[in-house]
Design a protein around this motif. Structure first.
Motif, mmCIF file in Angstrom:
data_model
loop_
_atom_site.group_PDB
_atom_site.id
_atom_site.type_symbol
_atom_site.label_atom_id
_atom_site.label_comp_id
_atom_site.label_asym_id
_atom_site.label_seq_id
_atom_site.Cartn_x
_atom_site.Cartn_y
_atom_site.Cartn_z
ATOM 1 N N TYR A 363 0.371 12.111 -3.774
ATOM 2 C CA TYR A 363 0.600 10.815 -3.143
ATOM 3 C C TYR A 363 1.738 10.873 -2.123
ATOM 4 O O TYR A 363 2.491 9.914 -1.956
ATOM 5 C CB TYR A 363 0.936 9.771 -4.223
ATOM 6 N N ASP A 365 1.711 10.652 0.931
ATOM 7 C CA ASP A 365 1.569 9.715 2.038
ATOM 8 C C ASP A 365 1.989 8.294 1.652
ATOM 9 O O ASP A 365 2.243 7.444 2.522
ATOM 10 C CB ASP A 365 0.112 9.678 2.533
ATOM 11 N N ILE A 366 2.045 8.029 0.360
ATOM 12 C CA ILE A 366 2.333 6.644 -0.044
ATOM 13 C C ILE A 366 3.553 6.542 -0.960
ATOM 14 O O ILE A 366 3.994 5.435 -1.267
ATOM 15 C CB ILE A 366 1.121 6.010 -0.765
ATOM 16 N N LYS A 400 0.725 2.228 -5.691
ATOM 17 C CA LYS A 400 -0.645 2.492 -5.234
ATOM 18 C C LYS A 400 -1.333 1.246 -4.682
ATOM 19 O O LYS A 400 -2.230 1.343 -3.835
ATOM 20 C CB LYS A 400 -1.487 3.064 -6.376
ATOM 21 N N ASN A 401 -0.941 0.085 -5.198
ATOM 22 C CA ASN A 401 -1.578 -1.153 -4.759
ATOM 23 C C ASN A 401 -0.912 -1.764 -3.530
ATOM 24 O O ASN A 401 -1.286 -2.845 -3.083
ATOM 25 C CB ASN A 401 -1.570 -2.176 -5.902
ATOM 26 N N LYS A 402 0.090 -1.081 -3.001
ATOM 27 C CA LYS A 402 0.821 -1.602 -1.850
ATOM 28 C C LYS A 402 0.289 -0.965 -0.563
ATOM 29 O O LYS A 402 -0.075 0.210 -0.537
ATOM 30 C CB LYS A 402 2.316 -1.289 -2.024
ATOM 31 N N ARG A 403 0.298 -1.735 0.477
ATOM 32 C CA ARG A 403 -0.065 -1.189 1.789
ATOM 33 C C ARG A 403 1.155 -0.478 2.359
ATOM 34 O O ARG A 403 2.237 -1.044 2.429
ATOM 35 C CB ARG A 403 -0.509 -2.308 2.735
ATOM 36 N N GLY A 404 0.957 0.742 2.754
ATOM 37 C CA GLY A 404 2.062 1.503 3.300
ATOM 38 C C GLY A 404 2.771 2.312 2.212
ATOM 39 O O GLY A 404 2.326 2.401 1.067
ATOM 40 N N LYS A 405 3.874 2.900 2.595
ATOM 41 C CA LYS A 405 4.592 3.803 1.707
ATOM 42 C C LYS A 405 5.599 3.034 0.869
ATOM 43 O O LYS A 405 6.236 2.092 1.340
ATOM 44 C CB LYS A 405 5.314 4.866 2.543
ATOM 45 N N ILE A 428 3.825 -3.697 -5.115
ATOM 46 C CA ILE A 428 3.198 -5.010 -4.955
ATOM 47 C C ILE A 428 3.802 -6.057 -5.877
ATOM 48 O O ILE A 428 3.699 -7.252 -5.617
ATOM 49 C CB ILE A 428 1.672 -4.895 -5.195
ATOM 50 N N ASN A 480 4.900 -9.163 -4.456
ATOM 51 C CA ASN A 480 5.023 -8.610 -3.108
ATOM 52 C C ASN A 480 6.434 -8.121 -2.783
ATOM 53 O O ASN A 480 6.766 -7.912 -1.619
ATOM 54 C CB ASN A 480 4.592 -9.629 -2.048
#
Length: 498
Positions: A363, A365-366, A400-405, A428, A480
């Motif tokens: 992971y 990338d994130i 994992k559920n978040k957009r971006g890193k 998130i 969030n």
């Protein structure tokens, strides 16, 4: 084989004691109680009514007269005079209508409390005067509103309200007569109390003499037939309390003590068996708990890690393969820990670091991570696999559920006698409802432990088992924004469990 003994059972013999000893005393106590209560009620009624009437006989005229005087000289309405709290020149000013209504309510109570029948007539007189006073206040208020001359208003005030023949003077006089009539009843109540007290003392002396004779006789019987067998039984219970579950007792009676003795012997033997079983179960429980935690590791984590190693090998990334295999080896070495239930904070840090190194290959990338644990807490012991489930939860349910890193941050420090380990992420997060559900699942409230919260619940239960119920894992989250899981334990090394 049961022997024939006394005809009376223990239950009947004990029943004789309250019947023969306490019945006379009960009669005396009831008589005394009734006497004291009636006398106290009489004194209380007189005292309360006198204090109540005396207060208003002093305060009512002064407050009413001064408030109406202020209304005349200041041309004020009744609402502007006062609320019963404002003091002018040492006198509390009042709204006359409210104060008249207040005294009217008080008069109803004084009528109920009156011990002298003549005082009920006095209260009727006061109520009638209050009605007249209310009319006079209304008339005086009208005169103020119509801007009648000052002299006319003062004359009306003196003649009808505050003068010698004014209504407030009449009311004050009636209340003072009420107090005088009530006070006269004190002498009568005192004479009645003196007579009843003398009778009560005589009855108490007679009852005490009778009770003493009966008590001595019954006590001797109780010692012989009850106390001795019970003392013998107590001696055996002390042996059982020290761990001797082979202790037995034998009492030659045919009453309830014999049944108690037989039950005691059976209970002792059964407790001995139960204690042995509990010791075995506790040992098995610790073994099962350790295996359960080891089995908690998601097999998909192992499969995915091995797939990643194969992929790196095919890509001929030898250094990455070696690094990943080393991390996996270190991860499982700490997981197993030769069957130990606890390791040092430093070893726990190494374990979770290995886990994150492996996951970062997959992971990268994130996910980023940071570990900042104070070295001063490295030597302290901690239950094994405390942080890894929290980090796993942060990764799979937060990052994992978040957009971006996103970033997982692990910190640790010591405050006083406590150690704090925090796993936070900027993923998130959770809503209030989701956070409440997680907490209920983790703490097993109403049996709510679902599969997703099992690992977290296991961590919390083990921490509370080792340190106490005030310690454990505590979650905070904002939707969030991210989640924080804080582990709180005592700064104390844990002794090995036998």
């Amino acid at each position: 084989m049961k022997k024939h003994g006394k005809s009376l059972t223990l239950n009947k013999r004990i029943a004789l004691i309250p019947c023969s000893v306490f019945l006379p005393m009960l009669l005396v106590v009831v008589y005394l109680a009734v006497t004291l209560i009636r006398s106290a009620d009489a004194y209380s009624a007189i005292t309360e009514s006198v204090m109540y009437a005396n207060f208003y006989s002093k305060e009512f005229k002064e407050r009413m007269d001064y408030s109406m005087y202020l209304a005349v000289i200041g041309s004020k309405t009744t609402e502007e005079l006062g609320d019963g709290k404002t003091t002018i020149n040492g006198v509390v000013t009042v709204d006359p209508y409210k104060y008249i209504e207040e005294l009217s309510d008080v008069c109803d109570e004084l009528s109920d409390m009156a011990t002298a029948s003549i005082n009920r007539k006095k209260i009727i007189q006061v109520n009638n005067s209050l009605k007249s006073l209310k009319k006079c206040v209304t008339e005086l208020e009208r005169m103020i509103t119509d801007n009648v001359s000052y002299d006319e208003k003062m004359d009306y005030l003196d003649e009808n309200i505050r003068g010698r023949s004014g209504l407030t003077t009449v009311i004050q006089g009636a209340l003072q007569e009420y107090v005088y009539n009530e006070t006269k009843n004190f002498d009568q109540a005192k004479d009645e109390l003196r007579l009843k007290t003398r009778n009560a003392v005589e009855m108490t002396i007679i009852a005490l003499c009778i009770t003493a004779v009966i008590a001595i006789g019954l006590s001797i019987l109780a010692v012989r037939s009850v106390t001795r067998p019970i003392k013998k039984l107590c001696s055996q219970t002390r042996k059982v309390a020290k761990g001797d579950f082979t202790a037995k007792t034998k009492i030659e009676t045919v009453d309830e003590i014999s049944v108690l003795t037989d039950s005691f012997n059976d209970m002792t033997a059964e407790i001995g068996v139960l204690v042995d079983n509990i010791k075995k179960q506790e040992k098995n429980l610790r073994i099962t708990e350790s295996r359960l935690m080891q089995a908690q590791i998601n097999p998909h984590f192992l499969y995915n890690t091995l797939d990643a190693i194969i992929w790196l090998a095919e890509e001929r990334k030898t250094d990455d393969v070696v690094s990943m295999v080393n991390s996996l080896s270190e991860f499982f070495r700490t997981t197993l820990s030769k069957g130990k239930d606890y390791i040092t904070v430093k070893e726990e840090k190494s374990h979770v670091e290995s886990y994150l190194e492996i996951q970062q290959y997959r992971y990268q990338d994130i996910m980023d991570y940071e570990i900042d644990i104070a070295e001063e807490i490295y030597p302290y012991m901690i239950p094994k696999l405390t942080l890894q489930p929290l980090v796993e939860n942060a990764l799979y349910h937060g990052i994992k559920n978040k957009r971006g890193k996103g970033t997982i941050r692990i910190t640790g420090w010591k405050e006083g006698e406590r150690i704090y380990l925090k796993v936070s992420d900027n993923g998130i997060g959770m809503s209030e409802q989701a956070l409440d559900k997680l907490r209920r699942s983790m703490y097993g409230i109403n049996g709510e432990v679902d599969e997703s919260g099992f690992g977290l619940a296991n961590v919390n239960q083990r921490l509370q088992y080792y340190y106490g119920e005030e310690y454990g894992v505590f979650f905070e989250s904002e939707e969030n924004a991210g989640t924080e899981a804080t582990v709180i334990i005592r700064a104390k090394n844990i002794a090995p469990l036998s």
